[in-house]
Design a protein around this motif. Sequence first.
Motif, PDB file in Angstrom:
ATOM      1  N   VAL A  37       0.819  -1.220   0.000  1.00 40.29           N
ATOM      2  CA  VAL A  37       0.000   0.000   0.000  1.00 40.29           C
ATOM      3  C   VAL A  37       0.852   1.270   0.000  1.00 40.29           C
ATOM      4  CG1 VAL A  37      -1.767   1.317   1.224  1.00 40.29           C
ATOM      5  CG2 VAL A  37      -1.907  -1.184   1.164  1.00 40.29           C
ATOM      6  N   ALA A  38       1.730   1.402   1.003  1.00 40.99           N
ATOM      7  CA  ALA A  38       2.454   2.667   1.173  1.00 40.99           C
ATOM      8  C   ALA A  38       3.356   2.990  -0.018  1.00 40.99           C
ATOM      9  CB  ALA A  38       3.273   2.617   2.468  1.00 40.99           C
ATOM     10  N   MET A  39       4.184   2.048  -0.416  1.00 42.35           N
ATOM     11  CA  MET A  39       5.109   2.317  -1.519  1.00 42.35           C
ATOM     12  C   MET A  39       4.389   2.582  -2.840  1.00 42.35           C
ATOM     13  SD  MET A  39       8.218  -0.330  -0.605  1.00 42.35           S
ATOM     14  CE  MET A  39       9.092   0.074  -2.123  1.00 42.35           C
ATOM     15  N   PRO A  40       3.404   1.760  -3.226  1.00 37.84           N
ATOM     16  CA  PRO A  40       2.700   2.051  -4.488  1.00 37.84           C
ATOM     17  C   PRO A  40       2.017   3.414  -4.500  1.00 37.84           C
ATOM     18  CG  PRO A  40       2.266  -0.197  -3.785  1.00 37.84           C
ATOM     19  CD  PRO A  40       2.981   0.473  -2.652  1.00 37.84           C
ATOM     20  N   LEU A  41       1.579   3.890  -3.330  1.00 38.52           N
ATOM     21  CA  LEU A  41       0.882   5.177  -3.261  1.00 38.52           C
ATOM     22  C   LEU A  41       1.811   6.315  -2.844  1.00 38.52           C
ATOM     23  CD1 LEU A  41      -2.504   4.109  -1.595  1.00 38.52           C
ATOM     24  CD2 LEU A  41      -2.045   4.570  -4.007  1.00 38.52           C
ATOM     25  N   ASN A  42       3.105   5.989  -2.663  1.00 37.41           N
ATOM     26  CA  ASN A  42       4.093   6.987  -2.266  1.00 37.41           C
ATOM     27  C   ASN A  42       3.687   7.674  -0.958  1.00 37.41           C
ATOM     28  OD1 ASN A  42       6.507   8.400  -2.560  1.00 37.41           O
ATOM     29  ND2 ASN A  42       5.537  10.083  -3.711  1.00 37.41           N
ATOM     30  N   MET A  43       3.360   6.846   0.026  1.00 32.66           N
ATOM     31  CA  MET A  43       2.910   7.339   1.330  1.00 32.66           C
ATOM     32  C   MET A  43       3.812   6.796   2.423  1.00 32.66           C
ATOM     33  SD  MET A  43      -1.185   6.562   1.006  1.00 32.66           S
ATOM     34  CE  MET A  43      -1.570   7.328   2.582  1.00 32.66           C
TER      35      MET A  43
END
Length: 695
Positions: free
Chosen positions: A410-416
């Motif tokens: 989640v975090a990496m794909p959404l740059n979060m």
Amino acid sequence: MATNINDVSTIRLAADIGGTFTDVAAFNPKNGELNFGKTLSTPASLIDGIATGVAKAGTSFPEAEIFLHGSTVAINTMLERTGAKTALLITEGFRDIYEIGRVNRPDAYNLFFQKHQPLVERALRFEINERLYAEGEVYKPLDEERVHQICAFIREEGIEAVAILLLHCYANPAHELRVKEIVEEELPSAFVSTSHELSREYREFERCSTVVANAYIGPKVQNYIDGIKTRLQADGFDGSFLVVQSTGGLYDAEQAQRQCVRMLESGPAAGVIGTQALCEAIEIRNAIAFDMGGTTAKAGVIHDGEALTTGSALIGGYERALPVQIAMMDIFEVGTGGGSIARIADEGGLRVGPESAGSEPGPACYGQGGTFPTVTDANVYLGRLSPDRFLGGEMTLDVDAASEAINEKVAMPLNMETADAAQGILSIAVTSMSHAVKAVTTERGLNASDFAMVAYGGAGPLHACSVAREMGIGTVIIPRSPGHFSAFGMLFSDLRYDYVRSRFTRLADADFSDLEDVYIGLEAEGYREIEKASTATERILVSRGADMRYVGQEHSVTVDLPSHLFASEDRAGIKERFDEVHNLRYGTCAPQERSEIVSLRVTVTGMLEKPLLKSIVSGEEKPPKRAHTGTKPVQFGSDMLKTDTWDRTQLLAKNFIIGPALIEEHASTTVLHPGDTLTVDDFGNLNINIGGDAL
């Protein structure tokens, strides 16, 4: 954790199987002792999970006189489309009503809209030459030779189940009964179901969908219940085996094997029954029952002290749902639970559920091979679940695995940031769950803010305060042992039989003696069923109702009708009750308009002995020192806050806690947000006052 309660052989066992956990409640009516067991569900052999839960509750099958059971096997079979190969036998000329349906299109501008998919393909729907008038008289005699020909064909097709729907059989079931006789003779190993055995109401599409659903899930449910019966007998159980219906009532396992569709919502219904019992004890008239487990979240309503029911429901979501025309608790369900998987959708946004990690492999933090992040993983990462205290320390959660799953998927794909991604997962889950609450309140003409929320299920207390804020609800109540609450609720269920007969008459012209004869006949059926039941009842209660509408309307509402209104032929009193119900449901009524009766309803209830809610030791406003288990950092919104943790088992009545705080117990954790306050009541319930802004 459980003490031994095997001093007498009168134990009442209740088992609720969910997608992730199996919960067991064991009640000894002789001394009032109540123990619980919780274990991961065992999909390969669900009875193994029940047996483990029974052992954890400190008892065994031979010590029990009654075994109560609720399960998701029926609803999951239907939703997952894993039922039997089924054929439909239907009146000539009506082969396609099951596929045509009501031509509902809830979203007129959705270019990707798809209508419902029938459980029986068109090639396996067969027309029978016969026809009845609406009053039940024969217009065209049954062509029995045609039935024999159809049986010969479907035998070659390897059909496992047969559904029978003949027009107007609700008025006269003779043709359906004869077709069933022929099919059972020709196909002795097939599961055969007729529509009039399930519903004696008009509306052929809804009755068709109901009988097909019953046949479709029938073989799997039959085998499932047979497996439980075999294991119970092998383990020395010789008591009564009862199954929870979607109304929250009970019926014999043998009946459940024939009328499987009546147990579609058995587990969730038991939770609403438990909520009703709790509300009665603490003198609350209006409450929302909010149940969040590992796979789904459900909501039901207690209004004016009574659990709201419905005569039909849509299974599978409105836009693609198939109707089931049986009495059931008015429950709305969304695919959001602790095990709901968070993933990036094709369009690039974050989606939570409806896919669930279940019990195998489970969330990533379970350490059983799961790699996808779930709602539970988000709670662990944000500090809302203590890794070393999950299930009382029986199961250690892996924070690093949760972090890795959230970050990678989640975090990496959404740059979060990982924390922001975890917070986003919870925010989406809360919004989804609020839809379930809206569906049983706002969409029923009720104001959610007028209700308290009773939250339970293993994950319910984790999110209850957030959902309450979302809905403007000011009070949240967490009952004792919320992680076992649906199993606990089964102990408050009674034998229950619901009957309905379509009977069209304008209220002004109604022949009350004729209506009374119908009511008496339906009540007699209920008395006979209770007399045949395998367990004794304390007393029998009967309630009456009628489906009514204004002349010219298509749909009706159900009105509860005390018998004295019929005894006095009080048409004005009946009309006034109808106007009140219509106004509650739709926000409008027309007292000057004529009304008509569509169907008559009867519920016959055999009352069983129930547990008494016990009070706990009273203390002062300040909790005892032994209840405080430390502090830990917990993230609320963008803030990481120092948060007190409390052992719920050590809290006393009148104790007062200010948020933020975590109240931990064996099968659940209650999250108290900043601005919230909590008071422990005399029965050990956590009464939370929602205050301040969401974080």
